[in-house]
Design a protein around this motif. Structure first.
Motif, PDB file in Angstrom:
ATOM      1  N   ARG A 285     -40.288  15.111  71.261  1.00  0.00           N
ATOM      2  CA  ARG A 285     -40.789  15.234  72.635  1.00  0.00           C
ATOM      3  C   ARG A 285     -41.485  16.573  72.891  1.00  0.00           C
ATOM      4  O   ARG A 285     -41.802  16.911  74.024  1.00  0.00           O
ATOM      5  CB  ARG A 285     -39.629  15.035  73.625  1.00  0.00           C
ATOM      6  N   CYS A 286     -41.693  17.330  71.826  1.00  0.00           N
ATOM      7  CA  CYS A 286     -42.399  18.604  71.961  1.00  0.00           C
ATOM      8  C   CYS A 286     -43.904  18.321  71.988  1.00  0.00           C
ATOM      9  O   CYS A 286     -44.348  17.253  71.584  1.00  0.00           O
ATOM     10  CB  CYS A 286     -42.086  19.515  70.776  1.00  0.00           C
ATOM     11  N   LYS A 287     -44.669  19.302  72.448  1.00  0.00           N
ATOM     12  CA  LYS A 287     -46.126  19.144  72.521  1.00  0.00           C
ATOM     13  C   LYS A 287     -46.687  18.774  71.146  1.00  0.00           C
ATOM     14  O   LYS A 287     -47.575  17.938  71.029  1.00  0.00           O
ATOM     15  CB  LYS A 287     -46.744  20.451  73.018  1.00  0.00           C
ATOM     16  N   ASP A 291     -44.114  17.677  64.459  1.00  0.00           N
ATOM     17  CA  ASP A 291     -44.579  18.838  63.701  1.00  0.00           C
ATOM     18  C   ASP A 291     -44.012  20.140  64.248  1.00  0.00           C
ATOM     19  O   ASP A 291     -44.165  21.190  63.631  1.00  0.00           O
ATOM     20  CB  ASP A 291     -46.113  18.928  63.727  1.00  0.00           C
ATOM     21  N   CYS A 292     -43.389  20.074  65.423  1.00  0.00           N
ATOM     22  CA  CYS A 292     -42.881  21.298  66.043  1.00  0.00           C
ATOM     23  C   CYS A 292     -41.680  21.817  65.250  1.00  0.00           C
ATOM     24  O   CYS A 292     -40.804  21.052  64.866  1.00  0.00           O
ATOM     25  CB  CYS A 292     -42.458  21.006  67.487  1.00  0.00           C
ATOM     26  N   SER A 293     -41.672  23.116  64.998  1.00  0.00           N
ATOM     27  CA  SER A 293     -40.503  23.687  64.307  1.00  0.00           C
ATOM     28  C   SER A 293     -39.533  24.268  65.337  1.00  0.00           C
ATOM     29  O   SER A 293     -38.531  24.870  64.968  1.00  0.00           O
ATOM     30  CB  SER A 293     -40.956  24.746  63.304  1.00  0.00           C
ATOM     31  N   HIS A 294     -39.836  24.104  66.623  1.00  0.00           N
ATOM     32  CA  HIS A 294     -38.981  24.554  67.732  1.00  0.00           C
ATOM     33  C   HIS A 294     -38.751  26.052  67.684  1.00  0.00           C
ATOM     34  O   HIS A 294     -37.680  26.532  68.003  1.00  0.00           O
ATOM     35  CB  HIS A 294     -37.641  23.805  67.743  1.00  0.00           C
ATOM     36  N   ASP A 295     -39.770  26.772  67.228  1.00  0.00           N
ATOM     37  CA  ASP A 295     -39.640  28.218  67.151  1.00  0.00           C
ATOM     38  C   ASP A 295     -40.475  28.861  68.259  1.00  0.00           C
ATOM     39  O   ASP A 295     -39.947  29.142  69.319  1.00  0.00           O
ATOM     40  CB  ASP A 295     -40.058  28.675  65.743  1.00  0.00           C
ATOM     41  N   GLY A 299     -44.864  24.397  74.587  1.00  0.00           N
ATOM     42  CA  GLY A 299     -44.475  23.039  74.973  1.00  0.00           C
ATOM     43  C   GLY A 299     -43.355  22.477  74.124  1.00  0.00           C
ATOM     44  O   GLY A 299     -43.302  21.272  73.859  1.00  0.00           O
ATOM     45  N   CYS A 300     -42.422  23.338  73.700  1.00  0.00           N
ATOM     46  CA  CYS A 300     -41.317  22.860  72.853  1.00  0.00           C
ATOM     47  C   CYS A 300     -40.171  22.338  73.726  1.00  0.00           C
ATOM     48  O   CYS A 300     -39.594  23.074  74.532  1.00  0.00           O
ATOM     49  CB  CYS A 300     -40.827  23.986  71.947  1.00  0.00           C
ATOM     50  N   ALA A 301     -39.860  21.069  73.539  1.00  0.00           N
ATOM     51  CA  ALA A 301     -38.805  20.432  74.350  1.00  0.00           C
ATOM     52  C   ALA A 301     -37.423  20.991  74.007  1.00  0.00           C
ATOM     53  O   ALA A 301     -36.543  21.072  74.868  1.00  0.00           O
ATOM     54  CB  ALA A 301     -38.828  18.921  74.133  1.00  0.00           C
ATOM     55  N   VAL A 302     -37.244  21.385  72.754  1.00  0.00           N
ATOM     56  CA  VAL A 302     -35.949  21.941  72.343  1.00  0.00           C
ATOM     57  C   VAL A 302     -35.728  23.282  73.027  1.00  0.00           C
ATOM     58  O   VAL A 302     -34.663  23.542  73.596  1.00  0.00           O
ATOM     59  CB  VAL A 302     -35.878  22.074  70.801  1.00  0.00           C
ATOM     60  N   ARG A 303     -36.758  24.116  73.003  1.00  0.00           N
ATOM     61  CA  ARG A 303     -36.597  25.433  73.627  1.00  0.00           C
ATOM     62  C   ARG A 303     -36.394  25.306  75.137  1.00  0.00           C
ATOM     63  O   ARG A 303     -35.631  26.056  75.727  1.00  0.00           O
ATOM     64  CB  ARG A 303     -37.763  26.347  73.283  1.00  0.00           C
TER      65      ARG A 303
HETATM   66 ZN    ZN Z   1     -40.081  21.869  69.544  1.00  0.00          ZN
END
Ligand code: ZN
Ligand code: GDP
Length: 326
Positions: A285-287, A291-295, A299-303
């Protein structure tokens, strides 16, 4: 545990793996078994490069095997029966030259039990996160067993509050947390209930009170596992001396000294998020999608979930640490 089947072969469970043989429990007896020539040949086709994998790796501790009993307490393993679960590195991204069974450390496991003391030594939460990630990667439920709860009043108020809050967060994520003290004889019934009729892999650094805890459960049990650890400490390879010990109230435990050597931590960075249950709802669900590493991506959904308190910042930092390790 055993049942008689055709050709006077019997079914047993591998309780110990040694350099060139296996100990197999079949009913009341324990037989020292080797692989049948056919199995050995099949196994031999995949030469093991790693020194700690000197033994044939077709059968692991916990495996159900069909054996042919031979005189003088010996036997021959004819077949390894299908596993219902395994603990080890999941071969999600298999290497072309690796046999999948190389990665199994213990077969037919029901849960992982991570043991940490509330103090002396202080809990290493990042290490607990590693253990939990290893459990998730093997699709195993995990239980957090805290020891030395009698030391809780001796902690500073800040440390005490933080410790309890962290434990509450693990429960919120969905991990069972059992709090024990052998000094107060507390939590033992709960631990007993959690272990009963299950095969549990135990993991914890020496000094956390594992032997005391096991002796509290079943006299002599701690000694049994300590001997295994000490033997391994003399330069023997841990993977060849894991032992499954039966619990008198049903179930069994496998202690795992030297977990690090098992290479459980080699989880692909892209799979790591999946090994943090509280992150799963946000993955994809990240932008930048998967491919998002959530770092540091925008637009990171985890962060965002860390910001709004749905994911504990400490767990998030653990994730980043594990992800960025060499
Ligand atoms: Zn992310
Ligand atoms: P192991 O190395 O994990 O097997 O740990 P041990 O069982 O040998 O215990 C390590 C130390 O912690 C010993 O000095 C024990 O007396 C102490 N210990 C174990 N359990 C408890 C407990 O519940 N409370 C307290 N206060 N000390 C404990």
């Amino acid at each position: 545990m055993s049942q008689h089947i055709k050709n006077d072969a019997i079914i047993g469970v591998v309780i110990k793996k040694m350099t060139a043989a296996y100990q197999v429990r079949a009913g009341e007896q324990v037989l020292t078994c080797t692989l049948s020539p056919a199995l050995a040949a099949a196994n031999g086709r995949k030469p093991m490069r790693s020194a700690c994998h000197a033994a044939p790796l077709l059968a692991a501790v916990g495996d159900q095997v069909r054996i042919k009993p031979l005189p003088a307490g010996q036997g021959m393993i004819l077949e390894v029966l299908p596993r219902r679960s395994s603990f080890g590195r999941r071969g999600a991204l298999p290497m072309p030259d690796k046999h999948p069974s190389e990665q199994v450390i213990v077969a037919n496991v029901d849960q992982l039990v991570a043991v940490f003391s509330i103090d002396q030594p202080a809990p290493r939460w990042n290490l607990l996160d590693r253990y939990l990630v290893a459990a998730e990667a093997s699709d195993l439920p995990a239980l957090v067993c805290m020891t030395k709860l009698d030391l809780l009043p001796e902690l500073s108020p800040e440390t005490r509050a933080e410790t309890l809050q962290i434990l509450a967060d693990y429960e919120r994520i969905g991990y069972a947390v059992v709090q024990t003290s052998v000094v107060h004889s507390s939590g033992m019934d709960e631990l007993c209930a959690a272990l009963r009729e299950r095969v549990s892999v135990l993991i914890g650094k020496s000094g956390v009170g594992k032997s005391s805890l096991l002796n509290g459960l079943q006299p002599g049990l701690g000694l049994r596992t300590a001997e295994v650890s000490a033997y391994n400490g003399k330069g023997r390879h841990t993977t060849t001396h894991l032992e499954m010990v039966s619990l008198h109230f049903g179930g069994a435990i496998v202690d795992t000294p030297g977990m690090r050597e098992f290479g459980l931590w080699d989880i692909h960075p892209d799979e790591l998020g999946q090994c943090f249950p509280e992150m799963r709802p946000y993955l994809g669900r990240c932008k930048f999608g998967l491919d998002c590493s959530h770092d540091e991506e925008p637009g990171c959904a985890v962060r965002r979930a860390v910001m709004d308190g749905s994911i504990h910042p400490r767990r998030y930092r653990s994730y980043l640490r594990l992800r960025n390790e060499p």
